[in-house]
Scaffold this motif. Structure first.
Motif, PDB file in Angstrom:
ATOM      1  N   ILE A 101       0.836  -1.208   0.000  1.00  0.00           N
ATOM      2  CA  ILE A 101       0.000   0.000   0.000  1.00  0.00           C
ATOM      3  C   ILE A 101       0.870   1.256   0.000  1.00  0.00           C
ATOM      4  CG2 ILE A 101      -1.555   1.364   1.460  1.00  0.00           C
ATOM      5  CD1 ILE A 101      -3.087  -1.160   2.034  1.00  0.00           C
ATOM      6  N   ASP A 154      -4.182   2.083   6.920  1.00  0.00           N
ATOM      7  CA  ASP A 154      -5.090   2.804   6.032  1.00  0.00           C
ATOM      8  C   ASP A 154      -5.126   4.295   6.363  1.00  0.00           C
ATOM      9  OD1 ASP A 154      -5.695   0.474   4.705  1.00  0.00           O
ATOM     10  OD2 ASP A 154      -7.523   0.077   5.839  1.00  0.00           O
ATOM     11  N   ARG A 186      -6.465   6.585   3.593  1.00  0.00           N
ATOM     12  CA  ARG A 186      -7.578   5.802   3.075  1.00  0.00           C
ATOM     13  C   ARG A 186      -8.579   5.549   4.199  1.00  0.00           C
ATOM     14  NH1 ARG A 186      -4.935   0.956  -0.661  1.00  0.00           N
ATOM     15  NH2 ARG A 186      -3.643   2.295  -1.981  1.00  0.00           N
ATOM     16  N   PRO A 220     -10.459   3.267   6.572  1.00  0.00           N
ATOM     17  CA  PRO A 220     -10.175   1.902   7.037  1.00  0.00           C
ATOM     18  C   PRO A 220     -11.190   0.902   6.492  1.00  0.00           C
ATOM     19  CG  PRO A 220      -9.963   3.448   8.842  1.00  0.00           C
ATOM     20  CD  PRO A 220     -10.563   4.216   7.694  1.00  0.00           C
TER      21      PRO A 220
END
Length: 202
Positions: free
Chosen positions: A21, A135, A140, A142
């Motif tokens: 990520i 995240d 982002r 979660p």
């Protein structure tokens, strides 16, 4: 020994997911390592804070830290060889990590004679906390709170262990297999919890 192997698999899976990520978000090498390590160990750090264990206890996991660093390094150096296979086996190893870590967290709270509420928190944070921090650091939402049935399986682990006064090894391994299978089924069949969009009422 079997439980240690499962924990190692979970550590590798979470460290790799954090590194991937970070690379998707075009972080530099330091960001890749930080996100990978946080994903693998952030849940345990949060758990320790909330159930009254010194965070420094995490440093006793020297071997797992080395395993996480090596895993992140391999992903960073050879992304073309690993990322193309990640969607195939990544979710499965993540399911193993979720199950193993959630059970481990619940047992940790049991050993400290904590109440059921603390056992549930320990299971959820150990199993899901690292992914939530990952995240958030990647800017982002979660996924465990929005798109997938994920944290629920950790809650079930905590309930089973917290309500069972004498958990035998065979019960723990059966629980591990059941939670792993349920997680696999949930992402394979796109299971979701009920949602309510408040915008439709405005």
């Amino acid at each position: 020994m079997t439980w240690e192997i499962l924990t190692i698999i979970g550590t590798i899976a979470f460290a790799i997911s954090g590194a991937i990520i970070a690379m998707e978000e075009e972080y530099d090498i330091l960001g890749v390592y930080i996100l990978g390590v946080v994903t693998a160990f952030g849940g345990g750090a949060l758990r320790n804070l909330l159930i009254g264990v010194p965070v420094s206890a995490l440093w006793d996991q020297g071997t797992n830290f080395i395993i996480a660093i090596v895993s992140i390094t391999i992903v960073f150096l050879f992304p073309q060889n690993l990322i193309k296979h990640w969607k195939t086996w990544g979710n499965f190893t993540d399911a193993i990590g979720l199950s193993a870590f959630a059970i481990q967290g619940a047992l940790y709270a049991i050993d400290l004679n904590r109440p059921l509420s603390a056992i549930l928190v320990a299971a959820v944070l150990t199993g899901c906390g690292g992914g939530m921090i990952r995240d958030l650091l990647a800017n982002r939402k979660p996924l465990v709170l929005k798109d997938e049935i994920y944290a629920l399986w950790a809650i079930i682990c905590g309930l089973f262990i917290g309500l069972n006064s004498s958990t035998e090894p065979w019960q723990l391994y059966s629980l591990f297999l059941a939670i792993t299978a349920l997680r696999v089924l949930s992402y394979s069949h796109n299971w979701k919890l009920p949602t309510r969009n408040i915008k439709q009422f405005s």
